[in-house]
Motif scaffolding. Sequence first.
Motif, short mmCIF file in Angstrom:
data_model
loop_
_atom_site.label_atom_id
_atom_site.label_comp_id
_atom_site.label_asym_id
_atom_site.label_seq_id
_atom_site.Cartn_x
_atom_site.Cartn_y
_atom_site.Cartn_z
N UNK A 1 29.24 77.73 -28.29
CA UNK A 1 29.03 79.00 -28.81
C UNK A 1 29.16 79.88 -27.70
N UNK A 2 28.25 79.57 -26.54
CA UNK A 2 28.10 80.35 -25.20
C UNK A 2 29.13 80.28 -24.30
N UNK A 3 29.75 78.92 -24.22
CA UNK A 3 30.76 78.36 -23.20
C UNK A 3 29.76 78.14 -21.85
N UNK A 4 28.67 77.57 -21.97
CA UNK A 4 27.85 77.28 -21.06
C UNK A 4 27.16 75.89 -21.04
N UNK A 5 26.56 75.23 -20.00
CA UNK A 5 26.04 74.12 -20.00
C UNK A 5 24.35 74.80 -19.98
N UNK A 6 23.77 74.46 -20.99
CA UNK A 6 22.27 74.73 -21.33
C UNK A 6 21.25 73.78 -20.64
N UNK A 7 20.87 73.99 -19.76
CA UNK A 7 19.60 72.94 -18.97
C UNK A 7 18.26 73.02 -19.68
N UNK A 8 17.86 71.95 -19.49
CA UNK A 8 16.09 72.03 -20.09
C UNK A 8 15.61 70.66 -19.06
N UNK A 9 14.45 70.91 -18.76
CA UNK A 9 13.39 69.84 -18.27
C UNK A 9 13.75 68.46 -19.04
N UNK A 10 13.82 67.54 -18.27
CA UNK A 10 13.90 66.29 -19.02
C UNK A 10 12.22 65.45 -19.26
N UNK A 11 12.30 64.60 -20.45
CA UNK A 11 11.00 64.05 -20.51
C UNK A 11 10.45 63.24 -19.36
N UNK A 12 9.22 63.05 -19.23
CA UNK A 12 8.84 62.29 -18.20
C UNK A 12 9.05 61.01 -18.42
N UNK A 13 9.32 60.03 -17.36
CA UNK A 13 9.57 58.64 -17.28
C UNK A 13 11.09 58.42 -17.56
N UNK A 14 11.95 59.15 -17.87
CA UNK A 14 13.16 58.89 -18.13
C UNK A 14 14.15 58.68 -16.85
N UNK A 15 14.72 57.50 -16.71
CA UNK A 15 15.34 57.30 -15.42
C UNK A 15 16.83 56.79 -15.78
N UNK A 16 17.74 56.81 -14.61
CA UNK A 16 18.96 56.48 -14.79
C UNK A 16 19.25 55.82 -13.57
N UNK A 17 20.32 54.58 -13.73
CA UNK A 17 20.56 53.54 -12.45
C UNK A 17 21.52 54.15 -11.57
N UNK A 18 21.10 55.22 -10.64
CA UNK A 18 22.19 55.70 -9.62
C UNK A 18 21.75 55.15 -8.27
N UNK A 19 20.81 54.30 -8.04
CA UNK A 19 20.41 53.88 -6.81
C UNK A 19 21.54 53.34 -6.00
N UNK A 20 22.29 52.35 -6.70
CA UNK A 20 23.17 51.80 -6.04
C UNK A 20 24.57 52.54 -5.93
N UNK A 21 24.56 53.76 -6.38
CA UNK A 21 25.97 54.25 -6.51
C UNK A 21 26.28 55.02 -5.08
N UNK A 22 27.51 54.74 -4.71
CA UNK A 22 28.03 55.33 -3.52
C UNK A 22 29.14 56.41 -3.96
N UNK A 23 28.84 57.89 -4.33
CA UNK A 23 29.86 58.60 -4.80
C UNK A 23 31.03 58.64 -3.78
N UNK A 24 32.29 59.33 -4.24
CA UNK A 24 33.20 59.73 -3.41
C UNK A 24 32.61 60.67 -2.33
N UNK A 25 33.51 60.79 -1.31
CA UNK A 25 33.20 61.71 -0.28
C UNK A 25 33.04 63.22 -0.61
N UNK A 26 32.24 63.75 0.02
CA UNK A 26 32.11 65.27 -0.26
C UNK A 26 33.14 66.08 -0.09
N UNK A 27 33.66 67.00 -1.09
CA UNK A 27 34.62 67.82 -0.62
C UNK A 27 34.31 69.21 -0.44
#
Length: 165
Positions: free
Chosen positions: A139-165
């Motif tokens: 409706x607004x054509x935007x990403x609406x951000x909010x604080x995440x609930x405490x304790x929620x995690x995602x498995x990003x520790x082993x990720x090596x993203x592509x080189x910064x552009x």
Amino acid sequence: MTWAVAGCDQVGDAGSQPTPTTVLAAVGAYANCGGPAVPSPFPAYAYDIDNDGAIDRFVAMRCPGSKADQLEVLTGKNPQGHPQRLGGDDAGPLIHHRDEVDLEHGCLMFADRTVLVGVAGGGNPSAVAVSRIGHWDSGTHRVVMREAPHGLTIPCGAIVPAART
């Protein structure tokens, strides 16, 4: 629901991504910092968050001397070299540098029209804490951000993203 951890498989080649110089100029970094901004150590991510067929870019920047990041989402609809915020100039950054969020060792994870922003810290080397959750609002054509609930995690520790552009 299928989750995709961005950074494992970047979409597009390096030549199709906006350079930090054009990105910083395009999103008004001077106004936010009171001077020139610099690229963040956080990598750029590519994902079609608005499902329009054009790959959008999630890019972070920092004000000089700051350890906090500002996270922007740039529309994939604009020609190369002319990036603009998804939702227009009034959309603002997804995370403002005044929020004091350090994304340097964090990552993003996407599912459908949702993005999770993971921020490193704490004792778990295989996962990061989710700081913010963003949802695409058609409706607004935007990403609406909010604080995440405490304790929620995602498995990003082993990720090596592509080189910064």
